[in-house]
Design a protein around this motif. Structure first.
Motif, PDB file in Angstrom:
ATOM      1  N   TRP A 111       0.840  -1.190   0.000  1.00  0.00           N
ATOM      2  CA  TRP A 111       0.000   0.000   0.000  1.00  0.00           C
ATOM      3  C   TRP A 111       0.876   1.241   0.000  1.00  0.00           C
ATOM      4  O   TRP A 111       1.656   1.467   0.928  1.00  0.00           O
ATOM      5  CB  TRP A 111      -0.933  -0.024   1.211  1.00  0.00           C
ATOM      6  N   TYR A 112       0.740   2.046  -1.032  1.00  0.00           N
ATOM      7  CA  TYR A 112       1.655   3.161  -1.301  1.00  0.00           C
ATOM      8  C   TYR A 112       1.758   4.144  -0.143  1.00  0.00           C
ATOM      9  O   TYR A 112       2.862   4.485   0.292  1.00  0.00           O
ATOM     10  CB  TYR A 112       1.241   3.895  -2.577  1.00  0.00           C
ATOM     11  N   GLU A 113       0.643   4.644   0.354  1.00  0.00           N
ATOM     12  CA  GLU A 113       0.690   5.701   1.373  1.00  0.00           C
ATOM     13  C   GLU A 113       1.294   5.190   2.680  1.00  0.00           C
ATOM     14  O   GLU A 113       2.026   5.916   3.362  1.00  0.00           O
ATOM     15  CB  GLU A 113      -0.710   6.275   1.624  1.00  0.00           C
ATOM     16  N   HIS A 114       1.017   3.941   3.033  1.00  0.00           N
ATOM     17  CA  HIS A 114       1.603   3.382   4.245  1.00  0.00           C
ATOM     18  C   HIS A 114       3.120   3.205   4.088  1.00  0.00           C
ATOM     19  O   HIS A 114       3.886   3.501   5.016  1.00  0.00           O
ATOM     20  CB  HIS A 114       0.945   2.035   4.580  1.00  0.00           C
ATOM     21  N   ILE A 115       3.529   2.745   2.919  1.00  0.00           N
ATOM     22  CA  ILE A 115       4.963   2.569   2.680  1.00  0.00           C
ATOM     23  C   ILE A 115       5.662   3.923   2.629  1.00  0.00           C
ATOM     24  O   ILE A 115       6.767   4.090   3.153  1.00  0.00           O
ATOM     25  CB  ILE A 115       5.188   1.747   1.391  1.00  0.00           C
ATOM     26  N   GLN A 116       5.002   4.912   2.037  1.00  0.00           N
ATOM     27  CA  GLN A 116       5.583   6.255   1.997  1.00  0.00           C
ATOM     28  C   GLN A 116       5.722   6.828   3.412  1.00  0.00           C
ATOM     29  O   GLN A 116       6.725   7.462   3.745  1.00  0.00           O
ATOM     30  CB  GLN A 116       4.706   7.171   1.143  1.00  0.00           C
ATOM     31  N   ALA A 117       4.719   6.568   4.246  1.00  0.00           N
ATOM     32  CA  ALA A 117       4.778   7.050   5.634  1.00  0.00           C
ATOM     33  C   ALA A 117       5.930   6.386   6.386  1.00  0.00           C
ATOM     34  O   ALA A 117       6.624   7.031   7.189  1.00  0.00           O
ATOM     35  CB  ALA A 117       3.452   6.779   6.341  1.00  0.00           C
ATOM     36  N   LEU A 118       6.154   5.113   6.116  1.00  0.00           N
ATOM     37  CA  LEU A 118       7.284   4.404   6.733  1.00  0.00           C
ATOM     38  C   LEU A 118       8.615   5.007   6.292  1.00  0.00           C
ATOM     39  O   LEU A 118       9.533   5.191   7.097  1.00  0.00           O
ATOM     40  CB  LEU A 118       7.238   2.916   6.367  1.00  0.00           C
ATOM     41  N   LYS A 119       8.717   5.307   4.998  1.00  0.00           N
ATOM     42  CA  LYS A 119       9.962   5.897   4.487  1.00  0.00           C
ATOM     43  C   LYS A 119      10.197   7.283   5.091  1.00  0.00           C
ATOM     44  O   LYS A 119      11.326   7.657   5.390  1.00  0.00           O
ATOM     45  CB  LYS A 119       9.934   5.989   2.961  1.00  0.00           C
ATOM     46  N   ASN A 120       9.112   8.043   5.260  1.00  0.00           N
ATOM     47  CA  ASN A 120       9.240   9.378   5.859  1.00  0.00           C
ATOM     48  C   ASN A 120       9.744   9.311   7.303  1.00  0.00           C
ATOM     49  O   ASN A 120      10.327  10.272   7.815  1.00  0.00           O
ATOM     50  CB  ASN A 120       7.905  10.118   5.804  1.00  0.00           C
TER      51      ASN A 120
END
Length: 389
Positions: A111-120
């Motif tokens: 899931w893109y937004e969850h993975i992006q939040a993890l990267k942030n």
């Protein structure tokens, strides 16, 4: 759809309550449903053995996974949650409150937004037991879906074909570690739940277990059942629809019982498991197993009987690349694909001979042994990656 929405309503409050009691950074696993959770369990167990004080959180996307998992204690798992919908605000809040030290996605549910939040938040993020196919969106064009893969720190694949697909798009942080389901079925076979009533009922007969069967499977299986009264037949339908089970029972010439109903062990030849949670352990009683779903939307787990060294028969798989274990089991000599009732009778009669049976059973044992250790490999590589970073 109701549980999908209602189950998420109090999600963040429950997560905050958990974090208030356990403020340390947990290890987070996300799975789509129960099948992917089974793949995660060996890694969860390995991590807990290495880090006994670590807290582990598992999130589910679907109610069919969350509902049964949340209703009973899960070994080595400290909190079970739904995954919020993949909206930027919801995903950011979930990851911020959870505040994980590591994140693992299993097989394909990215899931893109969850993975992006993890990267942030600079959280090391991995995909484990990955199984890719050429027609997936990641490999069709260089766009949104491919971008998701490149946000991951490392991808652990089940096979070389998946590794090659990643190499073809320039993704290099990947390695083959195998299918963790082999570890899982081995763990299950080492210490299965026992069912004394079933053992007494089987007695000195041989049993055939029909697991996760659908109508398309039973059309072919009922003639076989009717022509082999010398066996005990255990049937675990995919869908616990009483009306459908009784419809099948009416077509059988043998005596039929239902596990949850009184008197079932009064010597019927056929036993319907009209309850959940038994099948993976009931395979221990099988002489031969049949696993359903091949003719329909997807083959169920043929590795569960393999864990007990039991030869397995299944319907012709429509999506062969999605279920590579079907082809591999045939190559190894412990799996047998059928298309018609006549095919089924031929294979069944072949496995009824001692030589053919022992050969298939040994093949199942060897294939299982060859593929153990995926969870340990993954955890070893994760440790190395973290050391380097």
């Amino acid at each position: 759809m109701g549980k999908f929405i209602s189950g998420r309503k109090d999600l963040m409050n429950r997560l905050r309550s958990f974090k208030k009691k356990h403020p340390e950074k947990p290890i987070w696993f996300h799975v789509a449903s129960l099948g992917e959770y089974e793949q995660a369990k060996p890694i969860i167990n390995e991590l807990k053995a290495r880090k006994p004080n670590a807290k582990l959180v598992v999130s589910f996307f679907s109610p069919s996974g969350y509902e049964p998992a949340s209703k009973k204690d899960q070994p080595n798992v400290d909190f079970v949650s739904y995954l919020p919908l993949d909206l930027k605000g919801d995903a950011t809040e979930f990851v911020r409150v959870l505040d994980p030290s590591l994140a693992f996605f299993v097989k394909y549910d990215l899931w893109y937004e969850h993975i992006q939040a993890l990267k942030n938040q600079n959280v090391p993020t991995f995909l484990v037991s990955a199984l890719f196919r050429p027609k997936q969106a990641y490999f069709k064009s260089n766009g949104f879906f491919r971008k998701i893969l490149f946000q991951l720190d490392h991808i652990f694949t089940q096979n070389e074909a998946s590794l090659n697909l990643l190499a073809g798009i320039g993704y290099e942080n990947a390695s083959i570690t195998g299918d963790t389901r082999f570890d899982r079925v081995h763990q299950n076979a080492t210490n299965p739940q026992k069912f004394p009533q079933i053992e007494t009922w089987i007695s000195d007969r041989k049993a055939v277990v029909l697991g996760s069967v659908w109508e398309e499977d039973m059309i072919r299986l009922i003639p076989l059942i009717n022509s082999h009264s010398e066996y005990r037949w255990i049937i675990a339908p995919h869908d616990l629809n009483q009306e459908k089970m009784r419809e099948w029972a009416k077509k059988m010439k043998l005596r039929v019982g239902f596990y949850t109903q009184a008197g079932w062990n009064d010597s019927p030849n056929v036993l319907f498991l009209d309850t959940m949670g038994m099948l993976s352990s009931v395979y221990q009683y099988a002489h031969i197993a049949y696993v359903g779903g091949g003719f329909g939307s997807g083959l169920h787990n043929i590795l569960e009987p393999i864990g007990f060294k039991v030869p397995v028969i299944f319907g012709k798989v429509r999506l062969a690349t999605k279920f590579p274990e079907a082809k591999l089991s045939q190559e190894k000599g412990c799996g047998f694909e059928i298309e018609t009732a006549e095919d089924l009778e031929l294979i069944f009669n072949k496995l009824s001979t001692e030589d053919s049976y022992q050969k298939a059973s040994r093949s199942a044992e060897n294939w299982l042994r060859e593929n153990l250790g995926a969870a340990k490999k993954i955890c070893d590589e994760v440790d190395l990656i973290l050391e380097k970073s």
